[in-house]
Design a protein around this motif. Structure first.
Motif, mmCIF file in Angstrom:
data_model
loop_
_atom_site.group_PDB
_atom_site.id
_atom_site.type_symbol
_atom_site.label_atom_id
_atom_site.label_comp_id
_atom_site.label_asym_id
_atom_site.label_seq_id
_atom_site.Cartn_x
_atom_site.Cartn_y
_atom_site.Cartn_z
ATOM 1 N N VAL A 1 53.123 61.463 24.000
ATOM 2 C CA VAL A 1 52.258 60.334 23.625
ATOM 3 C C VAL A 1 51.139 60.172 24.646
ATOM 4 C CG1 VAL A 1 52.160 57.832 23.276
ATOM 5 C CG2 VAL A 1 54.075 59.143 22.348
ATOM 6 N N ILE A 2 51.471 60.280 25.921
ATOM 7 C CA ILE A 2 50.450 60.162 26.970
ATOM 8 C C ILE A 2 49.432 61.276 26.826
ATOM 9 C CG2 ILE A 2 50.024 60.311 29.458
ATOM 10 C CD1 ILE A 2 52.768 58.913 29.840
ATOM 11 N N ALA A 3 49.895 62.519 26.660
ATOM 12 C CA ALA A 3 48.983 63.652 26.532
ATOM 13 C C ALA A 3 48.102 63.516 25.294
ATOM 14 C CB ALA A 3 49.774 64.953 26.476
ATOM 15 N N GLY A 4 48.660 63.010 24.213
ATOM 16 C CA GLY A 4 47.877 62.829 22.997
ATOM 17 C C GLY A 4 46.904 61.662 23.071
ATOM 18 N N SER A 5 47.226 60.672 23.893
ATOM 19 C CA SER A 5 46.389 59.475 23.997
ATOM 20 C C SER A 5 45.237 59.657 24.970
ATOM 21 C CB SER A 5 47.219 58.280 24.468
ATOM 22 O OG SER A 5 48.277 58.045 23.586
ATOM 23 N N ILE A 6 45.498 60.382 26.042
ATOM 24 C CA ILE A 6 44.487 60.561 27.085
ATOM 25 C C ILE A 6 44.344 62.056 27.359
ATOM 26 C CG2 ILE A 6 43.751 59.883 29.403
ATOM 27 C CD1 ILE A 6 45.839 57.613 29.246
ATOM 28 N N PRO A 7 43.429 62.705 26.652
ATOM 29 C CA PRO A 7 43.258 64.150 26.829
ATOM 30 C C PRO A 7 42.997 64.512 28.298
ATOM 31 C CG PRO A 7 41.983 63.374 24.960
ATOM 32 C CD PRO A 7 42.513 62.160 25.672
ATOM 33 N N LEU B 1 39.794 48.841 25.009
ATOM 34 C CA LEU B 1 38.332 48.955 25.063
ATOM 35 C C LEU B 1 37.878 49.474 26.421
ATOM 36 C CD1 LEU B 1 37.156 45.747 23.165
ATOM 37 C CD2 LEU B 1 36.907 48.137 22.430
ATOM 38 N N TYR B 2 38.523 48.985 27.481
ATOM 39 C CA TYR B 2 38.205 49.481 28.823
ATOM 40 C C TYR B 2 38.529 50.971 28.932
ATOM 41 C CZ TYR B 2 38.402 50.346 33.795
ATOM 42 O OH TYR B 2 38.223 50.892 35.034
ATOM 43 N N GLN B 3 39.707 51.355 28.439
ATOM 44 C CA GLN B 3 40.063 52.775 28.479
ATOM 45 C C GLN B 3 39.094 53.618 27.671
ATOM 46 O OE1 GLN B 3 44.174 53.800 27.679
ATOM 47 N NE2 GLN B 3 44.858 51.846 28.518
ATOM 48 N N ALA B 4 38.684 53.114 26.506
ATOM 49 C CA ALA B 4 37.749 53.858 25.660
ATOM 50 C C ALA B 4 36.416 54.071 26.358
ATOM 51 C CB ALA B 4 37.550 53.120 24.334
ATOM 52 N N SER B 5 36.018 53.112 27.191
ATOM 53 C CA SER B 5 34.723 53.226 27.873
ATOM 54 C C SER B 5 34.811 54.018 29.168
ATOM 55 C CB SER B 5 34.152 51.835 28.160
ATOM 56 O OG SER B 5 34.937 51.183 29.147
ATOM 57 N N THR B 6 36.018 54.323 29.630
ATOM 58 C CA THR B 6 36.151 55.027 30.907
ATOM 59 C C THR B 6 36.839 56.384 30.755
ATOM 60 O OG1 THR B 6 38.184 53.800 31.409
ATOM 61 C CG2 THR B 6 36.132 52.931 32.326
ATOM 62 N N ILE B 7 38.133 56.399 30.465
ATOM 63 C CA ILE B 7 38.871 57.658 30.517
ATOM 64 C C ILE B 7 39.361 58.190 29.178
ATOM 65 C CG2 ILE B 7 39.677 57.329 32.885
ATOM 66 C CD1 ILE B 7 42.385 56.415 31.657
ATOM 67 N N ALA B 8 39.445 57.353 28.163
ATOM 68 C CA ALA B 8 40.067 57.787 26.909
ATOM 69 C C ALA B 8 39.282 57.299 25.699
ATOM 70 C CB ALA B 8 41.506 57.279 26.849
ATOM 71 N N PRO B 9 38.243 58.051 25.290
ATOM 72 C CA PRO B 9 37.447 57.633 24.126
ATOM 73 C C PRO B 9 38.285 57.441 22.861
ATOM 74 C CG PRO B 9 36.437 59.512 25.236
ATOM 75 C CD PRO B 9 37.760 59.286 25.882
ATOM 76 N N GLY B 10 39.432 58.123 22.775
ATOM 77 C CA GLY B 10 40.313 57.985 21.617
ATOM 78 C C GLY B 10 40.979 56.627 21.518
ATOM 79 N N SER B 11 40.826 55.803 22.551
ATOM 80 C CA SER B 11 41.433 54.474 22.542
ATOM 81 C C SER B 11 40.654 53.475 21.691
ATOM 82 C CB SER B 11 41.530 53.934 23.977
ATOM 83 O OG SER B 11 42.366 54.741 24.753
ATOM 84 N N LEU B 12 39.477 53.862 21.213
ATOM 85 C CA LEU B 12 38.656 52.920 20.439
ATOM 86 C C LEU B 12 39.327 52.519 19.126
ATOM 87 C CD1 LEU B 12 36.093 51.298 20.241
ATOM 88 C CD2 LEU B 12 34.976 53.283 19.215
ATOM 89 N N VAL B 13 39.908 53.460 18.411
ATOM 90 C CA VAL B 13 40.547 53.126 17.129
ATOM 91 C C VAL B 13 41.730 52.172 17.328
ATOM 92 C CG1 VAL B 13 41.815 54.063 15.147
ATOM 93 C CG2 VAL B 13 39.705 55.165 15.931
ATOM 94 N N PRO B 14 42.652 52.461 18.273
ATOM 95 C CA PRO B 14 43.714 51.482 18.506
ATOM 96 C C PRO B 14 43.175 50.124 18.956
ATOM 97 C CG PRO B 14 44.293 53.571 19.528
ATOM 98 C CD PRO B 14 42.884 53.694 19.040
ATOM 99 N N ALA B 15 42.086 50.115 19.715
ATOM 100 C CA ALA B 15 41.492 48.840 20.141
ATOM 101 C C ALA B 15 41.024 48.045 18.930
ATOM 102 C CB ALA B 15 40.322 49.086 21.098
#
Length: 125
Positions: free
Chosen positions: A30-36, A93-107
């Motif tokens: 899950v971590i690897a899939g969430s934060i490439p 949203l913070y993660q999407a703007s910094t380390i994990a662009p894929g976090s935008l959809v869950p946000a």
């Protein structure tokens, strides 16, 4: 929107339950899939499992409250779920703007859940 938050609480129970179980059973994946590009170390796996247990607990809370119609009993449950979803939205949203662009959809999913929860929370006032 329906007059009762029952469907929303069922949806939240299923979403949080499934994600929580995934974090408990397969935290590294899950971590690897969430934060490439991020490899889950021992600390990350432990934290993911802890987060997973918290999410399963929120799912159980939503599931147990799904048939509640008493506003005095429902309001604290909705308030707790609002707090979680708002904080999750901000974090993602913070993660999407910094380390994990894929976090935008869950946000955006957590934002939509927050709005729906606030709608029902206000109805119980």
């Amino acid at each position: 929107m329906p007059t009762s938050p029952k469907l929303l609480l069922i949806l939240i129970a299923l979403l949080e339950g499934v994600v929580g179980l995934l974090l408990i059973v397969a935290p590294a994946e899950v971590i690897a899939g969430s934060i490439p590009g991020i490899a889950a170390g021992v600390d990350g796996v432990a934290m993911a499992r802890t987060a997973g247990t918290a999410l399963v607990s929120l799912g159980v809370l939503a599931w147990l409250a799904r048939n509640t119609s008493d506003p005095a009993a429902l309001r604290p449950v909705l308030g707790a779920l609002i707090a979680y979803n708002v904080l999750a939205t901000l974090n993602l949203l913070y993660q999407a703007s910094t380390i994990a662009p894929g976090s935008l959809v869950p946000a955006l999913i957590h934002l939509a859940l927050s709005v729906a929860l606030v709608f029902y929370w206000r109805k119980t006032a």
